[in-house]
Design a protein around this motif. Sequence first.
Motif, PDB file in Angstrom:
ATOM      1  N   GLY A   1       2.310   4.744   1.432  1.00  0.00           N
ATOM      2  CA  GLY A   1       2.638   5.098   2.806  1.00  0.00           C
ATOM      3  C   GLY A   1       3.979   4.595   3.259  1.00  0.00           C
ATOM      4  O   GLY A   1       4.509   5.034   4.269  1.00  0.00           O
TER       5      GLY A   1
ATOM      6  N   GLN B 242       0.837  -1.197   0.000  1.00  0.00           N
ATOM      7  CA  GLN B 242       0.000   0.000   0.000  1.00  0.00           C
ATOM      8  C   GLN B 242       0.872   1.248   0.000  1.00  0.00           C
ATOM      9  O   GLN B 242       2.056   1.194   0.314  1.00  0.00           O
ATOM     10  CB  GLN B 242      -0.899   0.017   1.251  1.00  0.00           C
ATOM     11  CG  GLN B 242      -1.817  -1.183   1.358  1.00  0.00           C
ATOM     12  CD  GLN B 242      -2.412  -1.332   2.743  1.00  0.00           C
ATOM     13  OE1 GLN B 242      -2.226  -0.475   3.596  1.00  0.00           O
ATOM     14  NE2 GLN B 242      -3.123  -2.416   2.965  1.00  0.00           N
TER      15      GLN B 242
ATOM     16  N   ALA C 230      -1.335   8.865   2.398  1.00  0.00           N
ATOM     17  CA  ALA C 230      -1.584   7.659   3.172  1.00  0.00           C
ATOM     18  C   ALA C 230      -1.869   7.975   4.640  1.00  0.00           C
ATOM     19  O   ALA C 230      -2.756   7.372   5.255  1.00  0.00           O
ATOM     20  CB  ALA C 230      -0.395   6.702   3.056  1.00  0.00           C
TER      21      ALA C 230
ATOM     22  N   THR D 261       3.071   2.660   6.766  1.00  0.00           N
ATOM     23  CA  THR D 261       2.205   1.486   6.671  1.00  0.00           C
ATOM     24  C   THR D 261       2.856   0.265   7.290  1.00  0.00           C
ATOM     25  O   THR D 261       2.207  -0.509   8.004  1.00  0.00           O
ATOM     26  CB  THR D 261       1.873   1.206   5.192  1.00  0.00           C
ATOM     27  OG1 THR D 261       1.237   2.367   4.631  1.00  0.00           O
ATOM     28  CG2 THR D 261       0.959   0.006   5.042  1.00  0.00           C
TER      29      THR D 261
END
Length: 457
Positions: free
Chosen positions: A80, A78, A320, A84
């Motif tokens: 970020g 993802q 994000a 993340t």
Amino acid sequence: MAAVTEPGAERTSLRRSLGFRDLVVYGLLFIAPMAPVGVFGTLDAKSHGAVALVYLFATVAMGFTAFSYAQMVRVAPQAGSVFTYARKGLGEGPGLIAGWMAMLDYLLIPAVAYLFSGIAMNALVPEVSRWVWTALAVIVTTLLNLWGVRAAARVGFAVLALEIAVLLVFVVAAVSVLVQGGAQRGWLSPFTGDGSLGFPTAAVLGAVSVAVLSYLGFDAIASFAEEVTGGSEKVARAVLCCLAMAGVLFVAQSYLVALLMPVSSAELAADPGRQGPAFYDAVEFSVGGWLHDLVAVSKAIGAAFAALAGQAAAGRLVFAMARERRLPRALARTSDGTPRPALLVAATITLVAAVWAARRDDGLDHLVSVVDIGALVAFTLLHASVVGWFVVRRAEGPPIWWKHLVIPVLGALVTVAVIVEASWTAQLVGAVWLVVGLCVLVAQRGRRAEDAPGDAP
């Protein structure tokens, strides 16, 4: 025809349009194939002439971090990046701190690159102030980023090809001069040092803490994980490939220019004013002014587009964090799959920092002294995330000890050692930024506790 999605979902999602080549292009653009040009003199002086060995050690050291990125991008493909990954491996609080520290790096590295571009263009056209060139570089690259990640990648590929071409011209010219006229220093001195004090172990290790600045940016590839076609495996391979390619380029060019250097590392150490233009001086002395100008133009264009890649990564990190409600929710909006509000915020902060530095004689020193501290703290939390996810939580079954414990621990030791070796200014700025991040975390925990009593943030 694309499937119809809910408006709210569409406005907080990114479009998948990047392939493996695009990822490598972004990574190499951010790093810049000729990154040693700006710091060669400093590294040569610090390492007593063993500058190629410094880059070899730095490549291995950053390889541990690249390997940890490759592990976590498969777990959480993802946008970020480390924000993340730390959320996955360590929890919400460490995730916010990792993203917060990485944001310092992602916002300031482009400012440094824009300033390099402005300085190079001002050297070629001194009638125009360097802050004007710097601002112009920010505006042009921001427009490309707002156009879309795919369009920026196409232009970036052309710029990267130009940089590689100039680097090849330099290599051919340098080898020709060395074959015809010989080296100014010993042929092995870029790996052993050019002094008579024995092998400069401590000096080399101290210089590595500066050399890692040249590599910061390969990790930005991970921030495009949601925009890649074909799965997270491409991102993992691109991270490792980009670092390996950069390492080869850095060692090769630093080796050649060290052999061309007309003065010793001790002379550079005694005269700090000569360290900044040392690469250019060696090229002009040994090859000629035409190559000096060619390298300067390439550095100006390449630095601007390194900043383009950095700005794009910063925008996706902001996006994000906003999507997870760690920053204002409005920054999580997208238009045609591009996070334009987040990009504009990142560009504005970068523009202010770059122009401020461009208008000061000591601006570059102030920026360079602090850009790496945020990334190094974030890298340390990344390594901890690998251990947390695979070893502590055992989220994917029994861990593979060398992959999930030994390498991350070695990587964390390297990043902590570099933080310790950083300047006190960088440590102070990093500490202040960390304290602010902790205050944000505490405030958000309190607000969420009020909104939903009993729920963990």
